[in-house]
Motif scaffolding. Sequence first.
Motif, short mmCIF file in Angstrom:
data_model
loop_
_atom_site.label_atom_id
_atom_site.label_comp_id
_atom_site.label_asym_id
_atom_site.label_seq_id
_atom_site.Cartn_x
_atom_site.Cartn_y
_atom_site.Cartn_z
N ARG A 85 -48.42 -13.15 -22.51
CA ARG A 85 -47.94 -13.13 -21.13
C ARG A 85 -49.13 -13.28 -20.18
N PHE A 86 -48.98 -14.16 -19.21
CA PHE A 86 -49.95 -14.25 -18.13
C PHE A 86 -49.55 -13.25 -17.04
N GLY A 87 -50.31 -13.24 -15.92
CA GLY A 87 -49.97 -12.38 -14.80
C GLY A 87 -48.79 -12.93 -14.03
N THR A 88 -48.42 -12.25 -12.95
CA THR A 88 -47.26 -12.67 -12.17
C THR A 88 -47.58 -13.91 -11.35
N LEU A 89 -46.56 -14.72 -11.15
CA LEU A 89 -46.74 -15.95 -10.38
C LEU A 89 -47.10 -15.68 -8.92
N ASN A 271 -39.63 -10.61 -16.00
CA ASN A 271 -40.24 -9.65 -15.07
C ASN A 271 -40.90 -8.50 -15.80
N SER A 272 -41.00 -8.60 -17.13
CA SER A 272 -41.61 -7.54 -17.93
C SER A 272 -42.96 -7.99 -18.47
N GLN A 273 -43.96 -7.13 -18.31
CA GLN A 273 -45.28 -7.44 -18.83
C GLN A 273 -45.39 -7.13 -20.31
N GLY A 274 -44.71 -6.08 -20.77
CA GLY A 274 -44.78 -5.66 -22.16
C GLY A 274 -43.86 -6.43 -23.07
N ASN A 287 -39.87 -7.25 -9.77
CA ASN A 287 -38.60 -7.77 -9.25
C ASN A 287 -38.59 -9.28 -9.51
N PHE A 288 -37.77 -9.70 -10.43
CA PHE A 288 -37.74 -11.10 -10.85
C PHE A 288 -37.50 -12.03 -9.67
N PHE A 289 -36.63 -11.63 -8.74
CA PHE A 289 -36.21 -12.52 -7.66
C PHE A 289 -37.16 -12.45 -6.45
N ASP A 290 -38.18 -11.59 -6.54
CA ASP A 290 -39.22 -11.55 -5.52
C ASP A 290 -40.51 -12.22 -6.00
N GLY A 291 -40.45 -12.87 -7.14
CA GLY A 291 -41.62 -13.57 -7.64
C GLY A 291 -42.47 -12.80 -8.61
#
Length: 309
Positions: A85-89, A271-274, A287-291
């Motif tokens: 997994r990379f970091g959040t977009l 939306n999960s890092q683990g 929050n998946f829908f907040d990016g």
Amino acid sequence: MLHFYSYGFRAAVMSIVGLLCVATAAAQDVPPPAAPDLLSDLERQTTDTLRRETVQATFKGTRIINGHSVETPGAGTLIFLISHRFGTLNSGAYNFFGLDQATIRLGLEYGLNDRLTVGVGRSSLEKTYDGFLKYRALRQTSGARPMPVSITLFASSAINTLRYTDGVDYTLPRRLTYTYQAMIARKFSPNLSVQLSPTVVHRNLVDTRQMHNDVVALGVAGRQKLSKRTALMLEYYYRLPTSEDPGTRNAIAAGFDIETGGHVFQLHVTNSQGMIEKHFMTQTYGNFFDGDIYFGFNVARNFTLKPRL
């Protein structure tokens, strides 16, 4: 004149009798046309009706995206699984939209037989080690007395090995988390498969009094085949309201599977890092829908250590 007539009559009769004998002998040499074997046809149809066939490849791999599927490797097969997994977009250009950050899990799964699997893994998140057992209790079948679903039972434990400096006594039992799950799946057609996964996660130690030691969730996942070697995967874990910790969210994920011979390659967003139950069921904050979307991939490579006879 009468003598000649009698002699001719006898000769004609003898010729007719001879021809009849020859015709009879010829008729006896040629076998009569075979009558339809109705009994054999009936037995064959009955056998086909009574035959039970196991439904194969409900899912293409042992993982859907975050969670497990009902599939097991099979006797003597070792799976090497890389989950990344990379970091959040929405982390911005400074972090190259998440590509500067990474979380990884390396895992091994081995089929002791066609039903029982043992697995181990290590995640960089919280420096967590995990181990599990997975057992195929029932298989979906067609034909006589069909079994409508496949059921696989799963149990795992995980240990957090981080070094803490907050003064809390993190003994071995306090670092442990346990997961128990039943996976119920059905392959509705060659293209569509659906799975339900009721799950209980127990944590021996939580950070605050507002958090729950026991988290109860229901996973819902589906696979829609797009072509011979590609498929769309969707997965969602709903936690019961009585199991929700403050600030956490339900895990949601979507993936695209590509089968390339000896391994399955998957691209996904979540939306999960683990990547184990302890993390994505109890420690999903995005929050998946907040990016808050983690882009990642799973790569599974199969090795046959014990060939089938």
